[in-house]
Design a protein around this motif. Structure first.
Motif, PDB file in Angstrom:
ATOM      1  N   ILE A  76      73.649   3.385  -6.434  1.00  0.00           N
ATOM      2  CA  ILE A  76      74.365   4.689  -5.843  1.00  0.00           C
ATOM      3  C   ILE A  76      75.801   4.364  -6.175  1.00  0.00           C
ATOM      4  N   ARG A  77      76.301   5.300  -6.684  1.00  0.00           N
ATOM      5  CA  ARG A  77      77.758   5.292  -6.866  1.00  0.00           C
ATOM      6  C   ARG A  77      78.853   6.111  -6.125  1.00  0.00           C
ATOM      7  N   TYR A  78      79.829   5.225  -5.321  1.00  0.00           N
ATOM      8  CA  TYR A  78      80.525   5.953  -4.310  1.00  0.00           C
ATOM      9  C   TYR A  78      81.846   6.511  -5.064  1.00  0.00           C
ATOM     10  N   HIS A  79      82.216   7.620  -4.827  1.00  0.00           N
ATOM     11  CA  HIS A  79      83.658   8.016  -5.376  1.00  0.00           C
ATOM     12  C   HIS A  79      84.698   8.259  -4.402  1.00  0.00           C
ATOM     13  N   ASN A  80      85.810   7.813  -4.631  1.00  0.00           N
ATOM     14  CA  ASN A  80      86.991   8.424  -3.661  1.00  0.00           C
ATOM     15  C   ASN A  80      86.644   7.788  -2.137  1.00  0.00           C
ATOM     16  N   ARG A  81      86.519   6.478  -2.376  1.00  0.00           N
ATOM     17  CA  ARG A  81      86.120   5.927  -0.779  1.00  0.00           C
ATOM     18  C   ARG A  81      87.450   5.955   0.123  1.00  0.00           C
ATOM     19  N   GLU A  82      88.568   6.507  -0.312  1.00  0.00           N
ATOM     20  CA  GLU A  82      89.633   6.479   0.524  1.00  0.00           C
ATOM     21  C   GLU A  82      89.492   7.971   1.592  1.00  0.00           C
ATOM     22  N   ASN A  83      88.297   8.656   1.070  1.00  0.00           N
ATOM     23  CA  ASN A  83      88.174   9.950   2.118  1.00  0.00           C
ATOM     24  C   ASN A  83      87.086   9.595   2.842  1.00  0.00           C
ATOM     25  N   LYS A  84      86.474   8.431   3.166  1.00  0.00           N
ATOM     26  CA  LYS A  84      85.544   7.966   3.790  1.00  0.00           C
ATOM     27  C   LYS A  84      85.728   8.577   5.388  1.00  0.00           C
ATOM     28  N   PRO A  85      84.522   9.075   5.941  1.00  0.00           N
ATOM     29  CA  PRO A  85      84.857   9.584   7.193  1.00  0.00           C
ATOM     30  C   PRO A  85      85.338   8.623   8.326  1.00  0.00           C
ATOM     31  N   GLN A  86      86.293   9.339   9.120  1.00  0.00           N
ATOM     32  CA  GLN A  86      86.769   8.391  10.186  1.00  0.00           C
ATOM     33  C   GLN A  86      86.207   8.707  11.575  1.00  0.00           C
ATOM     34  N   LYS A  87      86.461   7.730  12.360  1.00  0.00           N
ATOM     35  CA  LYS A  87      85.902   7.978  13.733  1.00  0.00           C
ATOM     36  C   LYS A  87      86.220   9.295  14.283  1.00  0.00           C
ATOM     37  N   GLY A  88      85.352   9.915  15.158  1.00  0.00           N
ATOM     38  CA  GLY A  88      85.901  11.075  15.875  1.00  0.00           C
ATOM     39  C   GLY A  88      85.548  12.251  14.939  1.00  0.00           C
ATOM     40  N   GLY A  89      85.198  12.016  13.589  1.00  0.00           N
ATOM     41  CA  GLY A  89      84.784  13.415  12.806  1.00  0.00           C
ATOM     42  C   GLY A  89      83.683  13.553  12.413  1.00  0.00           C
ATOM     43  N   ILE A  90      83.451  14.991  11.700  1.00  0.00           N
ATOM     44  CA  ILE A  90      82.111  15.068  11.594  1.00  0.00           C
ATOM     45  C   ILE A  90      81.908  15.266  10.053  1.00  0.00           C
ATOM     46  N   CYS A  91      80.881  14.489   9.659  1.00  0.00           N
ATOM     47  CA  CYS A  91      80.519  14.154   8.198  1.00  0.00           C
ATOM     48  C   CYS A  91      79.511  15.415   7.904  1.00  0.00           C
ATOM     49  N   VAL A  92      79.861  16.141   6.675  1.00  0.00           N
ATOM     50  CA  VAL A  92      78.841  17.260   6.128  1.00  0.00           C
ATOM     51  C   VAL A  92      78.313  16.995   4.711  1.00  0.00           C
ATOM     52  N   ALA A  93      77.096  17.120   4.491  1.00  0.00           N
ATOM     53  CA  ALA A  93      76.520  16.947   3.445  1.00  0.00           C
ATOM     54  C   ALA A  93      75.644  17.741   2.992  1.00  0.00           C
ATOM     55  N   ASN A  94      75.198  18.034   1.517  1.00  0.00           N
ATOM     56  CA  ASN A  94      74.002  18.609   1.180  1.00  0.00           C
ATOM     57  C   ASN A  94      72.859  18.002   1.196  1.00  0.00           C
ATOM     58  N   HIS A  95      71.656  18.421   1.475  1.00  0.00           N
ATOM     59  CA  HIS A  95      70.690  17.884   1.681  1.00  0.00           C
ATOM     60  C   HIS A  95      69.535  18.136   0.481  1.00  0.00           C
ATOM     61  N   THR A  96      68.907  16.855   0.157  1.00  0.00           N
ATOM     62  CA  THR A  96      67.973  17.104  -0.638  1.00  0.00           C
ATOM     63  C   THR A  96      66.696  16.224  -0.377  1.00  0.00           C
ATOM     64  N   SER A  97      66.733  15.293   0.541  1.00  0.00           N
ATOM     65  CA  SER A  97      65.548  14.467   1.007  1.00  0.00           C
ATOM     66  C   SER A  97      65.986  13.654   2.090  1.00  0.00           C
ATOM     67  N   PRO A  98      64.903  13.100   2.867  1.00  0.00           N
ATOM     68  CA  PRO A  98      65.194  12.348   3.976  1.00  0.00           C
ATOM     69  C   PRO A  98      65.741  11.236   3.586  1.00  0.00           C
ATOM     70  N   ILE A  99      65.964  10.785   2.605  1.00  0.00           N
ATOM     71  CA  ILE A  99      66.617   9.490   2.215  1.00  0.00           C
ATOM     72  C   ILE A  99      68.146   9.532   2.127  1.00  0.00           C
ATOM     73  N   ASP A 100      68.661  10.736   2.235  1.00  0.00           N
ATOM     74  CA  ASP A 100      69.979  11.110   2.283  1.00  0.00           C
ATOM     75  C   ASP A 100      70.829  10.417   3.324  1.00  0.00           C
ATOM     76  N   THR A 159      74.387   5.941   4.907  1.00  0.00           N
ATOM     77  CA  THR A 159      74.734   4.639   6.073  1.00  0.00           C
ATOM     78  C   THR A 159      74.717   3.331   5.259  1.00  0.00           C
ATOM     79  N   ASN A 160      74.371   3.320   3.901  1.00  0.00           N
ATOM     80  CA  ASN A 160      74.476   2.216   2.942  1.00  0.00           C
ATOM     81  C   ASN A 160      76.035   1.852   2.780  1.00  0.00           C
ATOM     82  N   ASP A 161      76.866   2.839   2.986  1.00  0.00           N
ATOM     83  CA  ASP A 161      78.178   2.728   2.744  1.00  0.00           C
ATOM     84  C   ASP A 161      79.254   2.811   3.849  1.00  0.00           C
ATOM     85  N   GLY A 162      78.475   2.846   5.106  1.00  0.00           N
ATOM     86  CA  GLY A 162      79.482   3.197   6.403  1.00  0.00           C
ATOM     87  C   GLY A 162      78.575   3.320   7.564  1.00  0.00           C
ATOM     88  N   CYS A 163      79.224   3.215   8.743  1.00  0.00           N
ATOM     89  CA  CYS A 163      78.288   3.682   9.645  1.00  0.00           C
ATOM     90  C   CYS A 163      78.291   4.964  10.394  1.00  0.00           C
TER      91      CYS A 163
END
Lengths: 436, 212
Positions: A212-236, A241-245
């Motif tokens: 997995i290649r992560y880009h723009n890590r400075e924009n990682k979701p902060q506490k109290g926010g909502i992370c929204v992503a597109n869905h392809t499979s259950p392993i998304d 979570t491999n890169d943050g909690c």
């Protein structure tokens, strides 16, 4: 007895290697470079195999290798309705207008955009997962041998390894979170729970040979926010979570999944809903709002499409996630289909056959882009906000945007769409002064 | 599961101007629509979301089962069509080939116009009457609540009058224009280039290879 003890010894060595080379580095967040070496070998082999096939076909090579920008088999005319009809203005234009709709209808019958999205993306080269990509023609003995070796490696070596890793990962997740859950609430507990979640995610990602290649890590979701992503499979979820909690949101399941859910919620405030609660949208929104309002809580992870899409496009986002308020952190996930198809067509395959297919593919390669946070603007309603976020994600991930609902995988089109098209057409007629 | 072997199928369809790769793609599409059966019925077209919001969807689907389009000199409606019929209908939408001569081009054009004519002529009597024409215009416009039914009719009536003047010239006060025959229809389209409006072009298939 000799055989028994030999097997036991081999087993012990095997387990030690796995623990030492894979599990321990994951716990420490360190990479030994084994995956990189593996990927390099894989890419070289695939390139070699594709070249062999192209030589073997003995057809004149195509002059231009078109990038698979369109996923279809026909060239669709993108001329808007107004232009097309204006062009044919000679007779009375109703006779000729029918051409436009006729052709659009035929294009839809031959190759429609929506159904395409629910079947796996078509690949330009061969990825050694099936016999060949020229419809089962026998090319050469060497290639067949390579394919057979590939099958043996995948099923006899990779599959048991991955299975072991997955088992270790899941067990340690359950055990670890149960232990941490016993502690009283404190910053130590939070720290330990994050550690456990991260370690187990890393083990699970290695269980899938994920790169997995992560880009723009400075924009990682902060506490109290909502992370929204597109869905392809259950392993998304695991990929993220491999890169943050994150605090996961979802429905309570039975079986193994249910055990995991119950264990993890003790250590970390995930939001699990009962099946009956999911129906009540206000209840769901309220609970999520409470969670988001508490700035010390982990960001929640939501997949607003509602279902798995085949990773070539982003479908309509359900507006519910965007009514909660708070800051939205969009994330785009794009898988590279060359190494393994991550898309789960839940109406065709069940979860077990899906997992089996994933575990016997070569690798899961994907790119994750973290994007700058977005908030709802003044005067923007939830739907417009959802569309704005969706466009941003589609643009970043190189996916196309479709105005369709993911629910179409199973249901029919609303009548409002048909009326919309008819309204547009008749508006044009009125405008062109053919009436009155 | 009954995959196509290239040679027998392509020789069967060699009279139709589609390449063998296009045939395989269309066959896969056919199997998808028919849910792996050997024939397609009208209901199978319901599973195409993109087609749903086409206002003349009914006429397009009907065209596939119209026997006048399937075989010359036949009539009526079929209940179901097989793959050969499907290909026959698709061939009405093939683009012009570079090496066509005058006679072929003329025949090409007539076939496409005949297909269109059949779409309008819903009672199969060989004439497009005022009522049939009104039906088509209403279908195209029915979604707009602001447009009264009368407006749709007046568009249709105006169009028929213009068609009559092209085909019959000046009509006496007692003359009744019964309907547009196919010859009249051809007259109306003289000089308009429809061959490039009514075709669907396949992408170059060799560059797209894929896995199963």
């Amino acid at each position: 007895e000799d055989v028994g003890s030999a097997v036991a010894r081999v087993g012990a060595v095997w387990l030690a290697l796995v623990l030492g080379l894979i599990v321990l580095p994951s716990a420490l967040g360190v990479s030994l470079g084994i995956s990189e070496a593996y990927m390099w070998v894989l890419v070289k082999t695939l390139e070699w195999a594709t070249i062999r096939i192209e030589k073997g076909i003995k057809k004149p090579q195509p002059q231009i290798l078109k990038a698979p920008a369109t996923n279809g088999i026909i060239e669709r005319d993108e001329t808007p309705m107004e232009k097309e009809i204006a062009r044919l203005h000679r007779v009375d234009f109703e006779f000729s207008d029918i051409f436009y709709f006729c052709r659009k209808g035929f294009e839809a019958i031959v190759d429609d955009e929506v159904t395409q999205r629910f079947s796996s993306e078509e690949l330009v080269s061969w990825n050694l997962l099936t016999r060949t990509n020229v419809n089962f023609h026998y090319i050469s003995l060497r290639l067949t041998v390579v394919w057979v070796i590939g099958v043996i490696v995948r099923y006899c070596f990779l599959l048991p390894l991955r299975f072991t890793l997955a088992a270790i990962g899941i067990t340690s997740m359950i055990v670890g979170t149960t232990i941490v859950g016993q502690l009283p609430n404190s910053s130590l507990k939070n720290y330990l729970s994050e550690l456990v979640h991260l370690t187990c995610s890393r083990i699970l990602v290695r269980a899938l040979s994920g790169t997995i290649r992560y880009h723009n890590r400075e924009n990682k979701p902060q506490k109290g926010g909502i992370c929204v992503a597109n869905h392809t499979s259950p392993i998304d979820a695991i990929i993220l979570t491999n890169d943050g909690c994150y605090a996961m949101v979802g429905q309570v399941h039975g079986g193994l999944m249910g055990v995991i859910q119950r264990a993890t919620v003790k250590a970390c405030p995930h939001v699990w809903f009962e099946r009956s609660e999911i129906k009540d949208r206000h209840l769901v929104t309220e609970r999520l709002r409470e969670h988001v309002a508490d700035k010390s809580k982990l960001p929640i992870l939501i997949f607003p499409e509602g279902t798995c899409i085949n990773n070539t496009s982003v479908m309509m986002f359900k507006k519910g996630s965007f009514e909660i308020g708070g800051t939205i952190y969009p994330v785009a996930i794009k898988y590279d289909p060359q190494f393994g198809d991550a898309f789960w067509n839940s109406s065709k395959y069940n979860i077990v056959s899906y997992l089996l297919r994933i575990m016997t593919s070569w690798a899961i390669v994907c790119n994750v882009w973290y994007m700058p946070p977005m908030v709802r603007k003044e005067g923007e309603d939830a739907v417009q906000f959802a569309n704005r976020v969706r466009s941003a994600i589609a643009r970043q991930g190189g996916l196309t945007e479709l105005p369709w609902d993911g629910g179409l995988k199973r249901a029919k089109v609303k009548d409002t769409f048909k009326e919309e098209q008819q309204k547009n057409y008749s508006k044009m007629l009125v405008r062109n002064g053919s009436i009155g | 599961s009954g995959e196509l072997t290239p040679n027998p199928i392509t020789s069967l369809f060699s009279s139709l101007p589609v390449t063998s790769e296009q045939i395989e793609h269309l066959h896969r599409r056919f199997k998808q629509l028919s849910r792996d059966q050997l024939t397609i019925r009208k209901e199978n077209f319901d599973s195409i979301p993109d087609l749903e919001f086409n206002p003349i969807r009914g006429k397009i689907v009907h065209a596939f089962f119209d026997r006048r389009n399937l075989r010359p000199e036949s009539d009526g409606l079929a209940d179901e069509i097989n793959f050969e019929d499907f290909l026959t209908i698709m061939s009405y939408f093939r683009p012009i080939e570079m090496n066509m001569d005058e006679e072929q081009l003329d025949r090409f054009r007539k076939e496409k116009l005949k297909f269109l004519f059949h779409m309008y002529d819903s009672d199969h009597d060989g004439k497009i009457t005022l009522q049939e024409y009104r039906n088509v215009v209403e279908e195209l416009l029915s979604g707009n609540p602001h447009l009264e039914k009368d407006s749709a009719r007046s568009i249709a009536d105006g169009a028929m009058m213009e068609a009559a003047s092209i085909c019959v010239g000046q009509m006496g006060p007692d003359q009744v224009y019964e309907g547009i025959t196919f010859e009249d229809f051809l007259k109306m389209w003289q000089g308009i280039d429809i061959e490039t409006k009514m075709h669907v072009r396949f992408l170059n298939m060799e560059t797209i290879a894929h896995c199963y």
